[in-house]
Design an enzyme around this catalytic site. Structure first.
Site, PDB file in Angstrom:
ATOM      1  N   CYS A  55       0.820  -1.222   0.000  1.00  0.00           N
ATOM      2  CA  CYS A  55       0.000   0.000   0.000  1.00  0.00           C
ATOM      3  C   CYS A  55       0.852   1.270   0.000  1.00  0.00           C
ATOM      4  O   CYS A  55       0.320   2.362  -0.170  1.00  0.00           O
ATOM      5  CB  CYS A  55      -0.947   0.009   1.181  1.00  0.00           C
ATOM      6  SG  CYS A  55      -1.939  -1.470   1.287  1.00  0.00           S
ATOM      7  N   HIS A  80      -2.923   6.917   3.868  1.00  0.00           N
ATOM      8  CA  HIS A  80      -3.410   5.676   3.258  1.00  0.00           C
ATOM      9  C   HIS A  80      -4.760   5.335   3.899  1.00  0.00           C
ATOM     10  O   HIS A  80      -4.913   5.393   5.120  1.00  0.00           O
ATOM     11  CB  HIS A  80      -2.385   4.570   3.498  1.00  0.00           C
ATOM     12  CG  HIS A  80      -2.866   3.216   3.117  1.00  0.00           C
ATOM     13  ND1 HIS A  80      -3.559   2.974   1.951  1.00  0.00           N
ATOM     14  CD2 HIS A  80      -2.774   2.015   3.754  1.00  0.00           C
ATOM     15  CE1 HIS A  80      -3.871   1.686   1.883  1.00  0.00           C
ATOM     16  NE2 HIS A  80      -3.409   1.092   2.960  1.00  0.00           N
ATOM     17  N   ASN A  96     -10.027  -0.120   1.469  1.00  0.00           N
ATOM     18  CA  ASN A  96      -8.572  -0.040   1.261  1.00  0.00           C
ATOM     19  C   ASN A  96      -8.253  -0.472  -0.173  1.00  0.00           C
ATOM     20  O   ASN A  96      -8.452  -1.629  -0.531  1.00  0.00           O
ATOM     21  CB  ASN A  96      -7.903  -0.971   2.288  1.00  0.00           C
ATOM     22  CG  ASN A  96      -6.402  -0.987   2.176  1.00  0.00           C
ATOM     23  OD1 ASN A  96      -5.825  -0.509   1.200  1.00  0.00           O
ATOM     24  ND2 ASN A  96      -5.757  -1.559   3.172  1.00  0.00           N
TER      25      ASN A  96
HETATM   26  O1  UT7 Z   1      -3.013  -1.525   3.938  1.00  0.00           O
HETATM   27  C1  UT7 Z   1      -2.568  -2.280   5.010  1.00  0.00           C
HETATM   28  C2  UT7 Z   1      -3.568  -3.351   5.191  1.00  0.00           C
HETATM   29  N1  UT7 Z   1      -4.065  -3.713   6.421  1.00  0.00           N
HETATM   30  C3  UT7 Z   1      -4.561  -2.924   7.403  1.00  0.00           C
HETATM   31  O2  UT7 Z   1      -4.481  -1.742   7.457  1.00  0.00           O
HETATM   32  C4  UT7 Z   1      -5.252  -3.671   8.482  1.00  0.00           C
HETATM   33  C5  UT7 Z   1      -4.938  -3.180   9.863  1.00  0.00           C
HETATM   34  N2  UT7 Z   1      -5.813  -3.845  10.826  1.00  0.00           N
HETATM   35  C6  UT7 Z   1      -7.099  -3.497  10.989  1.00  0.00           C
HETATM   36  O3  UT7 Z   1      -7.588  -2.592  10.334  1.00  0.00           O
HETATM   37  C7  UT7 Z   1      -7.900  -4.217  12.049  1.00  0.00           C
HETATM   38  O4  UT7 Z   1      -7.025  -5.044  12.786  1.00  0.00           O
HETATM   39  C8  UT7 Z   1      -9.050  -5.070  11.464  1.00  0.00           C
HETATM   40  C9  UT7 Z   1     -10.147  -4.167  10.924  1.00  0.00           C
HETATM   41  C10 UT7 Z   1      -8.535  -5.984  10.381  1.00  0.00           C
HETATM   42  C11 UT7 Z   1      -9.670  -5.932  12.564  1.00  0.00           C
HETATM   43  O5  UT7 Z   1     -10.099  -5.110  13.641  1.00  0.00           O
HETATM   44  P1  UT7 Z   1      -9.714  -5.496  15.135  1.00  0.00           P
HETATM   45  O6  UT7 Z   1     -10.388  -4.519  16.015  1.00  0.00           O
HETATM   46  O7  UT7 Z   1      -8.217  -5.594  15.198  1.00  0.00           O
HETATM   47  O8  UT7 Z   1     -10.410  -6.884  15.281  1.00  0.00           O
HETATM   48  P2  UT7 Z   1      -9.767  -8.297  15.638  1.00  0.00           P
HETATM   49  O9  UT7 Z   1      -8.970  -8.819  14.495  1.00  0.00           O
HETATM   50  O10 UT7 Z   1      -9.091  -8.160  16.954  1.00  0.00           O
HETATM   51  O11 UT7 Z   1     -11.068  -9.186  15.771  1.00  0.00           O
HETATM   52  C12 UT7 Z   1     -12.042  -8.923  16.772  1.00  0.00           C
HETATM   53  C13 UT7 Z   1     -13.157  -9.932  16.620  1.00  0.00           C
HETATM   54  C14 UT7 Z   1     -12.686 -11.367  16.457  1.00  0.00           C
HETATM   55  O12 UT7 Z   1     -13.563 -12.189  17.184  1.00  0.00           O
HETATM   56  P3  UT7 Z   1     -13.128 -12.744  18.623  1.00  0.00           P
HETATM   57  O13 UT7 Z   1     -11.868 -13.528  18.377  1.00  0.00           O
HETATM   58  O14 UT7 Z   1     -12.918 -11.544  19.480  1.00  0.00           O
HETATM   59  O15 UT7 Z   1     -14.306 -13.571  18.999  1.00  0.00           O
HETATM   60  C15 UT7 Z   1     -12.868 -11.640  14.985  1.00  0.00           C
HETATM   61  O16 UT7 Z   1     -13.124 -13.000  14.718  1.00  0.00           O
HETATM   62  O17 UT7 Z   1     -13.928  -9.649  15.444  1.00  0.00           O
HETATM   63  C16 UT7 Z   1     -14.081 -10.818  14.665  1.00  0.00           C
HETATM   64  N3  UT7 Z   1     -14.159 -10.443  13.256  1.00  0.00           N
HETATM   65  C17 UT7 Z   1     -15.309 -10.119  12.656  1.00  0.00           C
HETATM   66  N4  UT7 Z   1     -16.575 -10.069  13.097  1.00  0.00           N
HETATM   67  C18 UT7 Z   1     -17.518  -9.672  12.232  1.00  0.00           C
HETATM   68  C19 UT7 Z   1     -13.144 -10.312  12.374  1.00  0.00           C
HETATM   69  N5  UT7 Z   1     -13.632  -9.912  11.181  1.00  0.00           N
HETATM   70  C20 UT7 Z   1     -14.971  -9.775  11.340  1.00  0.00           C
HETATM   71  C21 UT7 Z   1     -16.013  -9.375  10.475  1.00  0.00           C
HETATM   72  N6  UT7 Z   1     -17.264  -9.334  10.967  1.00  0.00           N
HETATM   73  N7  UT7 Z   1     -15.791  -9.019   9.190  1.00  0.00           N
END
Ligand code: UT7
Length: 326
Positions: free
Chosen positions: A114, A253, A283
């Site tokens: 990115c 970004h 993104n």
């Molecule tokens: O360009 C560079 C590319 N990448 C990025 O910029 C990504 C950077 N990271 C992020 O933006 C965030 O980490 C995410 C948006 C990907 C995830 O947010 P988070 O607040 O870090 O969530 P998490 O990964 O800690 O997940 C929290 C919960 C999990 O459930 P449990 O384990 O707490 O029960 C996930 O399974 O949310 C769950 N989860 C979802 N629930 C509903 C993950 N994806 C989803 C979803 N819908 N799409």
């Protein structure tokens, strides 16, 4: 060799017409509009049709940029396409784009996740600064929908397709005042597309294990992003001989509104100085910073002499920032 100032002579962007909302995604994976919006700020994204590749989106963005610079494809001296979703391994998407445009100049692709557009702008700027070329087309183009695992709710809700294009040229005043590039290959595993390269060529196994799709450790990329957004921004502003208060507009970004807001807080800059359009596009990787710059320009947020900070981070891991005086 004398060093010339380099600036933006034209800009364009293109997103495919098909809109996929969070509600549409609720029908294919276990997710909700509420989860996606509160965790990321994304409401909808654009998705390319099956027969559209990165060079097709890049072509549309490039035409707009060329028109805005009052140039024809024949005026171009070089094309650089930043992408992680090239049409194919080879030929380079830049060469495919050159042919579509009817240009005759050299071209090559650049892969920096990115941060790709900022890396590509820095490369293009060198050729102009040293007098080798005058008109360079820099494109950030992606069809991420083609490498998204539509069964993986942790990634499929985040990305979208788009292309942005910038024409670089020599200027008398203003232009790019600094570039900062960085990489930490040790973090490469946090965001990768494991198969299809020479390490794991395509096989029945790689396909059945879904290894041709994006894999990401979102939490660790998030922490990395918040840190480098602050550090790279401060370094680029300092290198430009400016202070935070001198920056009129921040073009970050567009990955996650929470990353942008924490960067604003850490830098102690009002949030409204950060341009945001990720709610409509998600993104779009290499295209994201250019798409944001283009929309900010169309919305009248950029004037002559505006000082703009662009900052990005992504797969590699990589990061990049630059200060541009319009
Ligand atoms: O360009 C560079 C590319 N990448 C990025 O910029 C990504 C950077 N990271 C992020 O933006 C965030 O980490 C995410 C948006 C990907 C995830 O947010 P988070 O607040 O870090 O969530 P998490 O990964 O800690 O997940 C929290 C919960 C999990 O459930 P449990 O384990 O707490 O029960 C996930 O399974 O949310 C769950 N989860 C979802 N629930 C509903 C993950 N994806 C989803 C979803 N819908 N799409």
């Amino acid at each position: 060799m004398s060093v010339r100032k380099v600036g933006v002579r034209g800009i364009g962007a293109y997103t495919p017409p098909k809109v996929v909302t969070n509600f549409d995604l609720e029908k294919i994976v276990e997710t909700s509009d509420e989860w996606i919006f509160t965790r990321t700020g994304i409401r909808e994204r654009r998705i390319a049709e099956p027969d559209m590749a990165t060079s097709d989106l890049s072509y549309m963005a490039s035409k707009i940029a060329l028109d805005s610079a009052n140039l024809t494809p024949g005026d171009l001296d070089l094309i650089i396409v930043a992408t992680v979703t090239p049409d194919m391994f080879f030929p380079a998407t830049a060469c495919i784009l050159q042919d579509k445009l009817g240009a005759t100049c050299p071209g090559f692709d650049l892969s920096a996740g990115c941060s790709g557009l900022i890396y590509a702008l820095s490369v293009g700027a060198q050729f102009i600064a040293n007098g080798m070329y005058d008109n360079i087309l820099v494109v950030g183009g992606e069809t991420l929908s083609k490498i998204i695992d539509w069964q993986d709710r942790s990634t499929c809700v985040l990305f979208g397709d788009a292309a942005s294009a910038v024409i670089l040229g020599p200027l008398d005043t203003g232009g790019f005042r600094s570039f900062v590039l960085g990489a930490d290959g040790g973090g490469g595993k946090l965001l990768e597309l494991p198969a299809g390269g020479s390490r794991l060529p395509a096989s029945y196994e790689t396909i059945s294990q879904r290894l041709h799709f994006i894999k990401m450790n979102g939490r660790d990329v998030f922490k990395f992003a918040v840190r480098v957004m602050e550090e790279a921004s401060l370094e680029a502003i300092d290198k430009a001989g400016l202070t935070l208060k001198d920056i009129d507009l921040f073009i970050p970004h567009q990955a996650n509104i929470r990353i942008i807001e924490s960067a604003a807080e850490r830098l102690n800059v009002p949030k409204d100085k950060f341009f945001v359009n990720l709610d409509r596009y998600g993104n779009t990787s290499s295209a994201s910073v250019g798409l944001a710059l283009y929309e900010a320009f169309l919305e009248g947020k950029i004037q002559k002499s505006s000082k703009i900070l662009m900052v990005g981070f992504g797969a590699g891991l990589t990061w990049g920032a630059c200060v541009l005086e319009w």
